[in-house]
Structures are given as C-alpha cells and as structure tokens.
Motif scaffolding. Sequence first.
Motif, PDB file in Angstrom:
ATOM      1  N   PHE A 248       0.217 -18.322  19.185  1.00 51.67           N
ATOM      2  CA  PHE A 248      -0.560 -17.160  19.786  1.00 51.67           C
ATOM      3  C   PHE A 248      -1.855 -17.901  20.692  1.00 51.67           C
TER       4      PHE A 248
ATOM      5  N   ASN B 243      -4.740 -17.321  15.937  1.00 52.51           N
ATOM      6  CA  ASN B 243      -4.327 -16.502  14.764  1.00 52.51           C
ATOM      7  C   ASN B 243      -4.442 -17.414  13.429  1.00 52.51           C
TER       8      ASN B 243
ATOM      9  N   THR C 138       2.736 -11.196  28.689  1.00 53.42           N
ATOM     10  CA  THR C 138       2.398 -11.542  27.195  1.00 53.42           C
ATOM     11  C   THR C 138       3.211 -10.233  26.526  1.00 53.42           C
TER      12      THR C 138
ATOM     13  N   LYS D  22       6.027 -10.599  23.417  1.00 51.71           N
ATOM     14  CA  LYS D  22       5.894  -9.662  22.156  1.00 51.71           C
ATOM     15  C   LYS D  22       6.912  -8.962  21.747  1.00 51.71           C
TER      16      LYS D  22
ATOM     17  N   ASP E 169       2.378 -18.504  23.769  1.00 50.66           N
ATOM     18  CA  ASP E 169       1.709 -17.779  24.562  1.00 50.66           C
ATOM     19  C   ASP E 169       0.743 -18.543  24.987  1.00 50.66           C
TER      20      ASP E 169
END
Length: 229
Positions: free
Chosen positions: A90, A94, A46, A50, A159
């Motif tokens: 996400f 989010n 992860t 990012k 993700d």
Amino acid sequence: MIKSSNITKVFNKNKQNELKVLNGIDIDIAEGEFCTIIGKSGSGKTTLLKCLSGLEKITSGEIEVNHKNVVHLDKKEVNAFRKSDIAFVFQEYNLIDDLTLHENIYLEHEESDEIEDLIDEWDLRKAIHLFPSQCSGGQQQKAAILRALAKKAKILFCDEPTGALDGKSSQEVLSVLQKLQLKNQTTIVLITHNEQITKISTRIITVHDGNKIDEVINSNVELVEKLAW
C-alpha cells in the motif's frame, strides 16, 4: 492470471455526488508478467488496482484472478483469497502501529534468511525493533514491501511502492521485484508516476479519466541495475 472484462466503478451511484471512476476497462495479464499501470493523479489507476485485487467492489463487469472470479466471492471468500493468493504493497504503508517493524514484516509467517538478508541490505536493521511512528517514511515503506514478500504470494499488487524512497532505495526495491518476477514467475502489477519503471516492465497500461487509453507489450525489457535512478 488476471483478467478483467468491461469493469466499471461508480462511487455514490444514483446520488447527487455520483462519481464514475472506471469506464469499462478490459485487462489481460499473463502469469509471470511485470505489468505497470501509469497515469496522472486522478486517472483511476489506484481504484483499478484495488478492484483487480478484490479490495474494492466493482459496479459492473467481471474480474478473474488466479482462476477465481473475485466479483462473486462473499466476504469470507474474499478474505481467504487475499490471504492465500495475493500480497499488496500500500502507498499508505498500512503497518500495525503497536507492532515493531520486525513483527509487522512477518505477522503470521515464519522468519526467513531471504527476508533477513534484505533487512540488512536495505539498511533496515537499525530500525527493525522500532514502532512505525518512530520510523521514517522510507523505513516504513521498506517494511511494508518486506511484509508482502514474506507471504510468497503468486501475485503482488503494488501501489506506488517507491513513492517514499530515494533513488538508491528505489533501485534496491525494484531489483528485488524484478528478480521475483524473473526467477519465481511472480505476477507483479504496479502503479506509478515514474516512467523509468516502464523500462523494466513487460506490459505497460496507460489510464486516463477512468479509461484505458494505451497498452504496450515491451519486447526490450531492461534490468534494473542497468538504469540510472
């Protein structure tokens, strides 16, 4: 399309609780590839995602995405890059709490027949005017994915996009992602625990303890519809 060279990420550098999460990772993903990054929880996947997408600053190394060196962008340039070049799905959804699912999906983008059709196909119409807190995790995840698709970005970072979905919904979502990759040459970088997803990927990268320990080019990519979910 995405290239990283010897990237490292250290949290709390030079402090007692220093934690090194990425240890010099090199990645080269071509335009239009479906790349899956797999690894156990805590492997660094992860954080890697990012960093590649500009959401997290690296400690050292270089990252180039769509011919832009994201390491040296200032805050304003990073925001412009995220808005124009990439979309992100996400794991935490989010979504904006005081907007309905429909408002979350489109934000500043125009409504499209393609997205509206998916709202119906994914059985989201009944919840489309509800707020995120009124919806299930699966409904929120689908809305988050549609929000990313509405951007029509060249690169899509995901993700664990099927983490909150059942088998049928996972198949529906992955089918759309695969069609995006095959028809529009959208570059997709997806992290997952689900080994099944590697079968539809063109490139599979395995990370462990912050290191890239394996990379495979899949010459026998399967269609989502032909797999059992």
